[in-house]
Enzyme design. Structure first.
Site, PDB file in Angstrom:
ATOM      1  N   HIS A   1       3.377  -6.669   2.327  1.00 17.45           N
ATOM      2  CA  HIS A   1       2.581  -7.692   2.994  1.00 17.45           C
ATOM      3  C   HIS A   1       2.660  -8.973   2.169  1.00 17.45           C
ATOM      4  CE1 HIS A   1      -0.082  -4.783   5.383  1.00 17.45           C
ATOM      5  NE2 HIS A   1       0.411  -3.975   4.451  1.00 17.45           N
TER       6      HIS A   1
ATOM      7  N   ASN B   1       0.848  -1.185   0.000  1.00 16.50           N
ATOM      8  CA  ASN B   1       0.000   0.000   0.000  1.00 16.50           C
ATOM      9  C   ASN B   1       0.890   1.244   0.000  1.00 16.50           C
ATOM     10  OD1 ASN B   1      -2.397  -1.564   0.264  1.00 16.50           O
ATOM     11  ND2 ASN B   1      -1.934  -1.841   2.433  1.00 16.50           N
TER      12      ASN B   1
ATOM     13  N   HIS C   1       6.919  -1.349   3.278  1.00 18.05           N
ATOM     14  CA  HIS C   1       6.706  -2.727   3.687  1.00 18.05           C
ATOM     15  C   HIS C   1       5.930  -3.459   2.614  1.00 18.05           C
ATOM     16  CE1 HIS C   1       3.524  -0.178   5.366  1.00 18.05           C
ATOM     17  NE2 HIS C   1       2.683  -1.182   5.182  1.00 18.05           N
TER      18      HIS C   1
HETATM   19  P1  AMP Z   1      -0.369  -0.471   5.719  1.00 20.25           P
HETATM   20  O1  AMP Z   1      -1.774  -0.008   5.745  1.00 20.25           O
HETATM   21  O2  AMP Z   1      -0.008  -1.169   4.449  1.00 20.25           O
HETATM   22  O3  AMP Z   1       0.605   0.646   6.074  1.00 20.25           O
HETATM   23  O4  AMP Z   1      -0.248  -1.614   6.818  1.00 20.25           O
HETATM   24  C1  AMP Z   1       0.369  -1.482   8.048  1.00 20.25           C
HETATM   25  C2  AMP Z   1       0.288  -2.831   8.722  1.00 20.25           C
HETATM   26  O5  AMP Z   1       1.114  -2.811   9.867  1.00 20.25           O
HETATM   27  C3  AMP Z   1      -1.114  -3.230   9.194  1.00 20.25           C
HETATM   28  O6  AMP Z   1      -1.479  -4.472   8.595  1.00 20.25           O
HETATM   29  C4  AMP Z   1      -0.951  -3.368  10.712  1.00 20.25           C
HETATM   30  O7  AMP Z   1      -1.704  -4.406  11.256  1.00 20.25           O
HETATM   31  C5  AMP Z   1       0.522  -3.609  10.847  1.00 20.25           C
HETATM   32  N1  AMP Z   1       1.112  -3.211  12.122  1.00 20.25           N
HETATM   33  C6  AMP Z   1       0.970  -2.045  12.774  1.00 20.25           C
HETATM   34  N2  AMP Z   1       1.681  -2.028  13.906  1.00 20.25           N
HETATM   35  C7  AMP Z   1       2.312  -3.221  13.966  1.00 20.25           C
HETATM   36  C8  AMP Z   1       3.220  -3.833  14.898  1.00 20.25           C
HETATM   37  N3  AMP Z   1       3.614  -3.205  16.003  1.00 20.25           N
HETATM   38  N4  AMP Z   1       3.669  -5.087  14.646  1.00 20.25           N
HETATM   39  C9  AMP Z   1       3.259  -5.738  13.527  1.00 20.25           C
HETATM   40  N5  AMP Z   1       2.449  -5.224  12.608  1.00 20.25           N
HETATM   41  C10 AMP Z   1       1.962  -3.986  12.832  1.00 20.25           C
END
Ligand code: AMP
Length: 120
Positions: free
Chosen positions: A107, A92, A105
């Site tokens: 996914h 994203n 990142h």
């Molecule tokens: P995005 O919307 O692509 O930026 O996704 C961010 C992702 O980070 C989401 O799926 C969250 O669940 C995940 N996330 C946020 N904080 C943490 C954390 N401390 N450890 C692992 N995943 C996280």
């Protein structure tokens, strides 16, 4: 395009060891860990260790070694999570892509049959 990296984002804190993570794989250039709110049986996030905000930033400015290290982490995550039947890789990006954490990142989501790619 200017990319402004905020080192207070949550993934920067994970990389500095300030908050914990459930590590799946790590090498010199990338860290992979379980998403805290998994959307499927396999939901792993792969992040570069360098300060890149997004996929396009990483693709433009990361060194060949950083890019190779990141892709090695992708391969290892897919191997370790046994997503042989398939998975989805999602990055994203910014507002239209609904990116919450401003550290690049990817996914890796799998372990079950997924729906079609876009819901809207
Ligand atoms: P995005 O919307 O692509 O930026 O996704 C961010 C992702 O980070 C989401 O799926 C969250 O669940 C995940 N996330 C946020 N904080 C943490 C954390 N401390 N450890 C692992 N995943 C996280």
């Amino acid at each position: 395009m200017e990319y402004d990296y905020d080192d207070q984002n949550i993934f920067a804190k994970i990389l500095r060891g300030e908050i914990p993570n459930k590590t799946v794989y790590e090498n010199d250039h990338a860290l992979a860990f379980h998403d805290i709110q998994p959307q499927a049986p396999v939901h792993v996030l792969i992040i570069p260790k360098g300060p890149y905000v997004s996929l396009d930033h990483f693709a433009r400015d990361a060194s060949p070694d950083e890019q190779a290290g990141f892709m090695q982490a992708v391969a290892e995550v897919c191997r370790l999570t046994n997503v042989d039947d398939g998975f989805r890789a999602i990055s994203n990006t910014r507002t239209h892509g609904v990116q919450d954490v401003p550290h690049y990142h990817m996914h890796i989501i799998g372990g079950r049959q997924l729906g079609r790619m876009l819901q809207d």
